[in-house]
Every structure is written in C-alpha cells, then in structure tokens.
Design a protein around this motif. Structure first.
Motif, short mmCIF file in Angstrom:
data_model
loop_
_atom_site.label_atom_id
_atom_site.label_comp_id
_atom_site.label_asym_id
_atom_site.label_seq_id
_atom_site.Cartn_x
_atom_site.Cartn_y
_atom_site.Cartn_z
N PRO A 164 0.75 -1.28 -0.15
CA PRO A 164 0.00 0.05 -0.13
C PRO A 164 0.90 1.17 0.11
O PRO A 164 0.39 2.52 -0.28
CB PRO A 164 -0.89 -0.13 1.33
N LEU A 165 2.11 1.12 0.24
CA LEU A 165 2.76 2.22 0.42
C LEU A 165 2.94 3.11 -0.99
O LEU A 165 3.22 4.23 -1.30
CB LEU A 165 4.60 2.19 0.55
N TRP A 166 3.05 2.15 -2.08
CA TRP A 166 2.95 2.65 -3.41
C TRP A 166 1.42 2.60 -4.11
O TRP A 166 1.27 2.13 -5.19
CB TRP A 166 3.96 2.24 -4.34
N ALA A 167 0.49 2.61 -3.48
CA ALA A 167 -1.06 2.63 -3.59
C ALA A 167 -1.35 1.17 -4.23
O ALA A 167 -2.77 1.18 -4.83
CB ALA A 167 -1.24 3.53 -4.83
N SER A 168 -0.95 0.04 -3.94
CA SER A 168 -1.36 -1.15 -4.13
C SER A 168 -2.41 -1.47 -3.03
O SER A 168 -2.52 -1.00 -1.87
CB SER A 168 -0.23 -2.40 -4.11
N ASP A 169 -3.41 -2.43 -3.53
CA ASP A 169 -4.52 -2.64 -2.37
C ASP A 169 -4.08 -3.68 -1.21
O ASP A 169 -4.76 -3.79 -0.19
CB ASP A 169 -5.58 -3.33 -3.16
N THR A 170 -3.02 -4.12 -1.37
CA THR A 170 -2.68 -5.31 -0.43
C THR A 170 -0.96 -5.40 -0.42
O THR A 170 -0.36 -5.18 -1.33
CB THR A 170 -3.14 -6.68 -0.93
N ARG A 171 -0.51 -6.14 0.49
CA ARG A 171 0.85 -6.09 0.73
C ARG A 171 1.12 -7.92 0.76
O ARG A 171 0.60 -8.56 1.33
CB ARG A 171 1.39 -5.70 2.21
N PHE A 172 2.29 -7.87 -0.04
CA PHE A 172 2.87 -9.43 -0.22
C PHE A 172 4.03 -9.35 -0.98
O PHE A 172 4.37 -8.30 -1.79
CB PHE A 172 1.85 -10.35 -0.78
N VAL A 173 4.78 -10.25 -0.78
CA VAL A 173 5.88 -10.45 -1.70
C VAL A 173 5.79 -11.93 -2.25
O VAL A 173 5.55 -12.95 -1.46
CB VAL A 173 7.39 -10.55 -1.01
N LYS A 174 6.02 -12.11 -3.64
CA LYS A 174 5.71 -13.31 -4.25
C LYS A 174 7.19 -13.90 -4.78
O LYS A 174 7.89 -13.09 -5.65
CB LYS A 174 4.85 -13.26 -5.44
N VAL A 175 7.63 -14.80 -4.44
CA VAL A 175 9.03 -15.59 -4.71
C VAL A 175 8.49 -16.88 -5.53
O VAL A 175 7.81 -17.75 -4.88
CB VAL A 175 9.64 -15.80 -3.85
N TRP A 176 9.11 -17.18 -6.77
CA TRP A 176 8.82 -18.47 -7.27
C TRP A 176 9.93 -18.69 -8.20
O TRP A 176 10.84 -18.04 -8.80
CB TRP A 176 7.81 -18.21 -8.20
N GLY A 177 10.29 -20.05 -8.10
CA GLY A 177 11.50 -20.41 -8.76
C GLY A 177 11.28 -22.08 -9.33
O GLY A 177 10.62 -22.86 -8.52
N ARG A 178 12.00 -22.34 -10.33
CA ARG A 178 12.06 -23.38 -10.97
C ARG A 178 13.19 -23.91 -11.41
O ARG A 178 13.85 -23.19 -11.98
CB ARG A 178 10.72 -23.79 -12.18
N THR A 179 13.63 -25.37 -11.31
CA THR A 179 14.76 -26.01 -11.98
C THR A 179 14.53 -27.20 -12.71
O THR A 179 13.52 -27.75 -12.38
CB THR A 179 15.84 -26.06 -10.95
N LYS A 180 15.18 -27.37 -13.75
CA LYS A 180 15.01 -28.70 -14.63
C LYS A 180 16.29 -29.13 -14.98
O LYS A 180 16.95 -28.30 -15.66
CB LYS A 180 14.00 -28.63 -15.72
N TRP A 181 16.53 -30.50 -14.98
CA TRP A 181 17.96 -30.90 -15.41
C TRP A 181 17.68 -32.17 -16.14
O TRP A 181 16.72 -33.19 -15.79
CB TRP A 181 18.78 -31.42 -13.96
N LEU A 182 18.14 -32.27 -17.37
CA LEU A 182 18.20 -33.53 -18.06
C LEU A 182 19.69 -34.02 -18.51
O LEU A 182 20.55 -33.27 -18.48
CB LEU A 182 17.75 -33.07 -19.55
N ARG A 183 19.89 -35.39 -18.20
CA ARG A 183 21.25 -35.84 -18.37
C ARG A 183 21.20 -37.29 -18.96
O ARG A 183 19.89 -38.03 -18.84
CB ARG A 183 21.82 -36.07 -17.03
#
Length: 555
Positions: A398-417
């Motif tokens: 909300p500090l910069w006018a968003s309606d709600t507060r959250f932090v979204k973190v997402w990661g993915r890894t894929k390995w082929l051998r």
C-alpha cells in the motif's frame, strides 16, 4: 554345378576381431562379386584386399589362409593371423608460416592422434592432416599447403616414421565490410565481434550470420567473404540483408490435457521503424483460458540481448473454482549482457476482478520486480544434456497505492542428463511462496495451485490446493513440487518413460502431499517431443488416473 546355378561367394573371417575384423569385412565387401566356383582364381585379389585392410591399422605381416567352399556351400573361410603391429617410432609435424605462433595450431601439435609408441593407424595419420587443413581454412590461411607428408614403414622392425611439413603461409585479415538492405546499420553493429584489420576467423562470420537471423528482422541473411577479391591479405566482407515483410501472421491449433483444445493467432510487425522497434500481438483461446496480448519492443544496446518491452495482457480464466478477469500492463527491461543469465526488471500494473471459492473482489496492484532465467542444452531439438533455471520475485505494498501487501517468490529448475546413450534422467523441482500477505486479500491469479502435466501428473490442472469452508479450492500461500523421470530409448525416435511426481499447494505445510506415478511414451517430431503419460494419483484412497499429452521442446 553349372554356371547358371553358381552363387556369389560369402566370407567367413576368423582370427581377428574388433576394428580389424570390421575393416577386413569392409574391404571384402568393396570387391567385385566373385563366383563361388571361381574363387581360387581370385585368391590374389582377395589377399590384396585383406592386406590393405590390415595395413591401414598397422599390421604389415599377416598370415592369410583360405579354405575354399565345397558343394553345397558358397562360403570362403578366411583364417588370419595378423602378426605383430607396426608401431610409431618417430613422428614429426613441422609448422611453417604464420601458424607457428597460432595457439590453435600449437594445440593440435600437443594433442596428436598418434604418438611415439602407439600402433600405426593410417586413418589417424590422415586425420592429423585433415585437422591442419580444416583449421587453416577456418583461420584464414588460404595459401596453406602440406609440402611433405610420408609414412616410412619398416615391417621387419615393426616400426614406422612419420613426417609432415605444413606451410600455412600468411594469415589473412578481415577487410572492408559492406552492408546492404537496411537504411541504418547502427542497429546491428553490436552483433559484430570483429572489425576491419582483425585476423580472419570463419567462426566469427558464422556467429554474425546466426545473430542476424536471431533478431527476427530479416528474411534473408547472406554473410559472404570475398576471398577472390583479397588484397594485401585482407578479405572484403559483404553482408546482404532482406527485411521481413511488414506484417507476419500465423495461426495454430493445439491440445493439452491442462488446457484442452486451443486456437492461437499471432500478428507481428518486425519493423515499426528503422530503429528496430517491433510490435507483436497474440490471441489464444482455450477451453478454460482466453488471452489477448500486445507487446512493443525497443532495442537498447543489442537487439537480441538488451531491450525494453511494453506489454499489455488481458486474461479471462474460468477453471475449477476460479473466475478471474485481469488486465495487466508492464514495462520490462530485458538483458543478458554481462553473463549468461537473462534478466527481466519490470514494473507491472494489474487490475483484476475475481472469485475464488468464497473470496471475491476487485484488486489493483502495482508490482515492481525482477526475474532471472537460463536455458542450456546440447543436442538440438532432441537434447541429450541440458538444464533450465528460473527465479522471480515481485512486491506489492500500500505504500505505493497497491490494495494489499505481499512478496511473491517463485523458482523452478529442470535437469536433463543422458547416460550410455539410451538412458535418460529428468529431474524437476519447483518452489513458490507468498510472504507477508493475507490470502483472502490476494487476488486469485497470484495464489498458488498445482497439479497437471507440468507439475504433479495423475491430478487435474491446478486442482491441488487447500479448500475453503464451502469445499471450494482456495489457492495457497506456498507450493512445492518435485519430479524424477527415467526414459529409455527403444528406437531412434521413440522412448518409454516412467516417473514419480510429488507436490503440494499449502498454507502451512500441514496438508498431505500428493503423489503421482505412471508410465509414458516419447515420440520425437520435427517440433519437439510428443509426450503422453498414463498417470495415477497413488496418494489418494480412491486412486484417480489421467492421460496427459504435451507437445514441444524438452527444455
């Protein structure tokens, strides 16, 4: 037996094996067809072929005996004692000309296919000369020639001396560079990794040609060295470019078990102006999702690896217990300069009307964030080695006018051998988290769900989630997924597969994890693998099963 009933002789070769046996068979197969009744008259030619096949691999004193075919057989039995091999006593490769100080030529001299004490192998001897000639052509030694090449063989001493003198002459340099087909060449200058006066290197021309094609600006790319017009050891370079047509359109249809049937229409303007601005749009209509996307790209330092992008997307989702209409506009800065990772720094504005189970509302979010990603692979459209990593984070407050507060973190890894050419392992892991947020205030598109052919097979698309008081899917603050898959190649374009997937979408990790396992097939097509899996949700009391289909690249 009359000549009319005679048959060609076949050979039963004994006494040698491995590469020796293979080479003997190769030379015998190259002989003209020999009548089995007249094989004795052709003994000299057969013996000569066998001797040449053995000499090519360093065996100069063989004993060769024949047992001729008798009726009704047409097989000539060949007994070979290869004897002791000739070994290299001395090998000398001398460089003359500018190549004497070229590190790549010196590398060849330090890693010769033959060395003192090794068995003489004429194929490896020829390969040394081939490597010198190939490198000379690549590095611009257009006057190079082998002035001496001989192998002195002493069969009684089982020894051989090799002498090669390679005169590279002068190394040529890049000359003047002329470009036609575009009004401003400044746009493509960052793609040049050479300039007039630099030493000639064919690989740099190939890299330039590939980079020009990757810009997606040109229908024709012709990078041509004018070797016949060289002056003072400088080779002029001409580059002919032909722009793509002003409007590029394509349509397509597809199907996946996650989205069902879908149709897609793409429109692109590769050249909005001479500065290389590009406009593209996409409309995709699937059973559960409809998307309209507009994108405007502005090159910065490099039209491939460094650019700004203004993007607007409308999404309409009607999936399970999710109803969402969202319009999102973002300004992105993409760059892969200073490293192999592609980085996206962005600021997005997203307005969404949603209903997720018992939660519903309108949401306005301002989302600064960044993502990094990297894809590496070897083997082209059917990679045998590779990996993929993606990590993103974005903030709402909300500090910069968003309606709600959250932090979204997402990661993915894929390995082929791939191991022993036919055995392939694929490992995949995914982690996401919504931090410092209240789930009921977070719009549906930002919540986590899992399940489907890209996450946990055996379950429907995004059907793994906590449930609210009404029994509807609510979405979650966290998600974790892991997968291990084994493929075995049974034919050039076919593999069979078995796999285990586990995962959850949860608020507190107290929910039971879901597990899917099954078997599948992989068929290599011109556009990538067609994957089909029969998966079972073995974590459930009443085990569900699903047939998953997907088409596209492995990484």
């Amino acid at each position: 037996m009359s000549s009319a009933l005679a048959a060609p002789v076949t050979y039963d070769v004994r006494g040698v094996k491995g590469e020796l046996l293979d080479n003997v068979k190769y030379y015998l197969a190259a002989l003209p067809v020999i009548d089995s009744q007249r094989v004795e008259a052709r003994e000299a030619k057969i013996t000569e072929a066998i001797r040449k096949s053995l000499q090519a691999l360093g065996y100069y004193s063989p004993q060769i005996d024949f047992k001729y075919p008798v009726e009704p057989s047409h097989t000539l039995q060949v007994q070979i004692d290869a004897g002791k091999p000739v070994k290299v006593r001395q090998i000398q490769v001398v460089l003359d000309g500018d190549a004497q100080t070229d590190p790549d030529f010196l590398k060849i001299l330090s890693s010769l296919d033959l060395e003192s004490g090794s068995v003489l192998h004429h194929g490896k001897y020829e390969n040394i000369k081939h490597r010198l000639k190939t490198l000379a052509a690549t590095h611009g030694y257009f006057d190079a020639k082998i002035t001496q090449s001989d192998v002195q063989v002493y069969p009684r001493d089982t020894a051989a001396d090799i002498n090669i003198i390679f005169n590279s002459g002068h190394r040529y340099h890049f000359g003047s560079i002329s470009i036609d087909g575009i009004a401003q060449t400044q746009l493509i200058q960052p793609l040049f990794h050479f300039k007039q006066g630099d030493v000639y290197d064919t690989r740099k021309l190939a890299e330039l040609s590939q980079s020009l094609s990757q810009t997606r600006y040109f229908q024709v790319v012709d990078v041509h060295p004018q070797v016949s017009h060289a002056q003072n050891f400088q080779i002029p370079i001409t580059i002919h470019l032909q722009k793509k047509k002003p409007n590029q359109m394509e349509t397509g249809i597809g199907f996946s078990t996650d989205e069902g049937p879908r149709v897609q229409w793409n429109w692109e303007r590769p050249w909005v102006n001479d500065a290389g601005h590009r406009f593209s749009s996409q409309i995709k209509i699937a059973q559960t999702t409809q998307t309209v996307d507009f994108s405007y790209r502005i090159p910065n330092k490099n039209p491939i690896d460094d650019y700004y992008q203004l993007q607007t997307t409308y999404n309409n989702v009607s999936q399970s217990d999710t109803r969402s209409q969202k319009i999102e506009t973002g300004l992105h800065y993409w760059t892969t300069l200073m490293g192999n990772w592609q980085r996206d720094y962005f600021f997005k504005t997203a307005y969404e009307r949603y209903a997720q189970g018992e939660d519903s509302g309108n949401s306005l979010l301002f989302l600064p964030g960044a993502s990094i990603s990297r894809v590496r692979s070897q083997g082209g459209i059917d990679p045998y080695w590779g990996d993929q990593q993606t990590l993103s984070v974005m903030f709402s407050d909300p500090l910069w006018a968003s309606d709600t507060r959250f932090v979204k973190v997402w990661g993915r890894t894929k390995w082929l051998r791939t191991y022993y050419s036919k055995h392939r392992l694929i490992f995949r892991a995914e982690q996401g988290a919504l931090l410092w947020g209240n789930l009921s205030e977070i719009p549906a598109s930002q919540r986590f769900f899992t399940g489907g052919d890209q996450t946990v097979r055996g379950f429907g698309y995004e059907t793994i989630s906590p449930h609210d008081a009404t029994g509807a899917l609510s979405g979650a603050l966290n998600t974790t997924v892991g997968s291990l898959e084994y493929n075995y190649q049974v034919a050039p374009k076919w593999r069979i597969a078995t796999f285990v997937d586990v995962g959850t979408a949860t608020n507190d990790y107290k929910d039971p994890w879901k597990m899917g396992t099954g078997v599948g097939g992989r068929w290599l097509t011109p556009v990538g693998q067609l994957r089909f899996d029969l998966a079972f949700g073995v974590s459930e009391q009443s085990v569900p099963f699903r047939l998953h289909f997907a088409l596209g690249p492995e990484l």
